[in-house]
Design a protein around this motif. Structure first.
Motif, PDB file in Angstrom:
ATOM      1  N   SER A   1       0.841  -1.192   0.000  1.00  0.00           N
ATOM      2  CA  SER A   1       0.000   0.000   0.000  1.00  0.00           C
ATOM      3  C   SER A   1       0.877   1.243   0.000  1.00  0.00           C
ATOM      4  O   SER A   1       2.112   1.161   0.035  1.00  0.00           O
ATOM      5  CB  SER A   1      -0.915   0.003   1.223  1.00  0.00           C
ATOM      6  OG  SER A   1      -0.157  -0.097   2.410  1.00  0.00           O
ATOM      7  N   ALA A   2       0.251   2.411  -0.006  1.00  0.00           N
ATOM      8  CA  ALA A   2       0.985   3.681  -0.075  1.00  0.00           C
ATOM      9  C   ALA A   2       1.917   3.878   1.117  1.00  0.00           C
ATOM     10  O   ALA A   2       2.922   4.576   1.013  1.00  0.00           O
ATOM     11  CB  ALA A   2       0.004   4.840  -0.175  1.00  0.00           C
ATOM     12  N   ASN A   3       1.597   3.252   2.260  1.00  0.00           N
ATOM     13  CA  ASN A   3       2.456   3.417   3.441  1.00  0.00           C
ATOM     14  C   ASN A   3       3.599   2.406   3.478  1.00  0.00           C
ATOM     15  O   ASN A   3       4.331   2.319   4.471  1.00  0.00           O
ATOM     16  CB  ASN A   3       1.633   3.351   4.729  1.00  0.00           C
ATOM     17  CG  ASN A   3       0.999   1.977   4.961  1.00  0.00           C
ATOM     18  OD1 ASN A   3       1.239   1.026   4.212  1.00  0.00           O
ATOM     19  ND2 ASN A   3       0.188   1.878   5.995  1.00  0.00           N
ATOM     20  N   GLY A   4       3.758   1.632   2.398  1.00  0.00           N
ATOM     21  CA  GLY A   4       4.874   0.704   2.298  1.00  0.00           C
ATOM     22  C   GLY A   4       4.637  -0.653   2.915  1.00  0.00           C
ATOM     23  O   GLY A   4       5.518  -1.519   2.871  1.00  0.00           O
ATOM     24  N   GLN A   5       3.449  -0.890   3.502  1.00  0.00           N
ATOM     25  CA  GLN A   5       3.132  -2.170   4.131  1.00  0.00           C
ATOM     26  C   GLN A   5       2.622  -3.173   3.096  1.00  0.00           C
ATOM     27  O   GLN A   5       1.842  -2.824   2.212  1.00  0.00           O
ATOM     28  CB  GLN A   5       2.068  -1.974   5.213  1.00  0.00           C
ATOM     29  CG  GLN A   5       2.514  -1.181   6.410  1.00  0.00           C
ATOM     30  CD  GLN A   5       3.352  -2.015   7.371  1.00  0.00           C
ATOM     31  OE1 GLN A   5       3.440  -3.232   7.249  1.00  0.00           O
ATOM     32  NE2 GLN A   5       3.975  -1.344   8.330  1.00  0.00           N
TER      33      GLN A   5
END
Length: 352
Positions: free
Chosen positions: A177-181
């Protein structure tokens, strides 16, 4: 010896006088004591120790809201039903002329002990041991299941045949996802002709067409930073995030519109996981335990507890916890399973 004894007694008397004076000089709560637990519905007297009874007034407040004003030292009655469940901060302020003295206390309001339930096993069905179950729902004779990415498994949304455990339809989630998770699937629920599914640490939820599994929309979490479980009560989505709170979401915009803190008779109940809405109550797995709690979503009170210890023959193992609740309203069957369990069980809930 006699002189020493007299001196000792005089010293003790002086200490007692000093002790009495310091005690008399302290404005504080006599009842309730700080940290006390009180059952919802009880009426509790707020009694104070006054160093000087010739006061002008006393103001009492709960969580910053004034609940009473007195011009004497008489107790004020706290109606716990009016303030609801949770930890409440009490403040009393005594005034005399221009002088103000302040006293503090806090109490935790809890519900009565929940009703206790066990189970009657009706049947068991095959369950995919590669399904790291996070969400479960039942409609029109088939199961819908969401899974997480545990033990090198890929998160997915599935349609499953009840009797055989056969996966009839599946959508997998890969990437970040956008948060890198990495995407990690969590709870899901049916919303009319749509399915709403959560992710764990991705701060993101998805909306799918129930028939095709085509993604229709996505939404961000707000105050609830993690995604654990979700259900639908007919007018609101209800979401858990691993804390002791249930969050209410608008079913059209998916925005959070409120929340309620969950308490049992022992205090705050966190680790609320997969959810199912049944007959006006939220049924919630408690992460890491073989129990389901039954929550009143209006008050946050745990009204019942289902003990499922012994249902699954294999001993509980890390990352293989009980997780997954679905309800067949026509037959009143409850379906339960767990992460990578080889069985899905149909049970009836029985009060002890």
């Amino acid at each position: 010896m006699r002189i020493k004894s007299i001196i000792s007694l005089l010293g003790l008397g002086a200490l007692l006088v000093v002790g009495c004076k310091s005690q008399q000089g302290k404005f504080e709560f006599l009842t309730p004591k700080s940290g006390e637990t009180i059952v919802l519905g009880q009426k509790v007297a707020l009694r104070m120790q006054f160093p000087d009874t010739t006061i002008d007034s006393v103001v009492y407040a709960v969580d910053g809201e004034v609940i009473g004003r007195q011009r004497d030292t008489a107790a004020v009655i706290l109606d716990t039903e009016a303030i609801g469940l949770g930890t409440r901060n009490l403040v009393a302020k005594a005034y005399k002329g221009e002088k103000e003295e302040v006293a503090y206390s806090n109490v935790t309001i809890v519900p009565e002990s929940p009703r206790q339930y066990t189970f009657e096993k009706l049947n068991d069905y095959p369950h995919d041991t590669k399904a790291f179950t996070q969400g479960l729902a039942f409609e029109n004779g088939v199961l819908y299941e969401s899974t997480g990415a545990g033990n090198q498994l890929i998160s997915s949304l599935r349609k499953v045949e009840l009797e055989t455990g056969k996966v009839l339809q599946k959508k997998e989630f890969t990437g970040k996802s956008a948060n890198g998770q990495e995407y990690f699937g969590e709870g899901m629920t049916i919303l009319g002709d749509k399915i709403v599914m959560l992710t764990w640490l991705n701060n993101e939820g998805f909306v799918f067409n129930k028939s095709t599994f085509q993604q229709l929309a996505s939404f961000d979490f707000q105050d609830s930073k993690e995604g654990w479980g979700i259900c639908y009560d007919g007018s609101r989505l209800i979401k858990s995030d691993g804390s002791n709170k249930l969050y209410f979401l608008d079913p059209t915009t998916y925005k959070e519109v409120g929340s309620v803190a969950v308490y049992g008779s022992e205090g705050s109940q966190d680790a609320l996981n997969e959810l199912e809405f049944i007959d006006g109550r939220v049924y919630a797995n408690v992460y890491g335990k073989d129990i389901i709690v039954i929550i009143n979503p209006q008050t946050g009170a745990i009204e019942g507890q289902i003990n499922l210890l012994g249902l699954h023959t294999n001993p509980s193992q890390p990352d293989k916890e009980l997780n997954g609740i679905a309800y067949d309203k026509d037959t009143k069957r409850l379906f339960v399973t767990g992460k990578q369990w080889d069985k899905l069980y149909a049970i009836h809930v029985v009060e002890r």
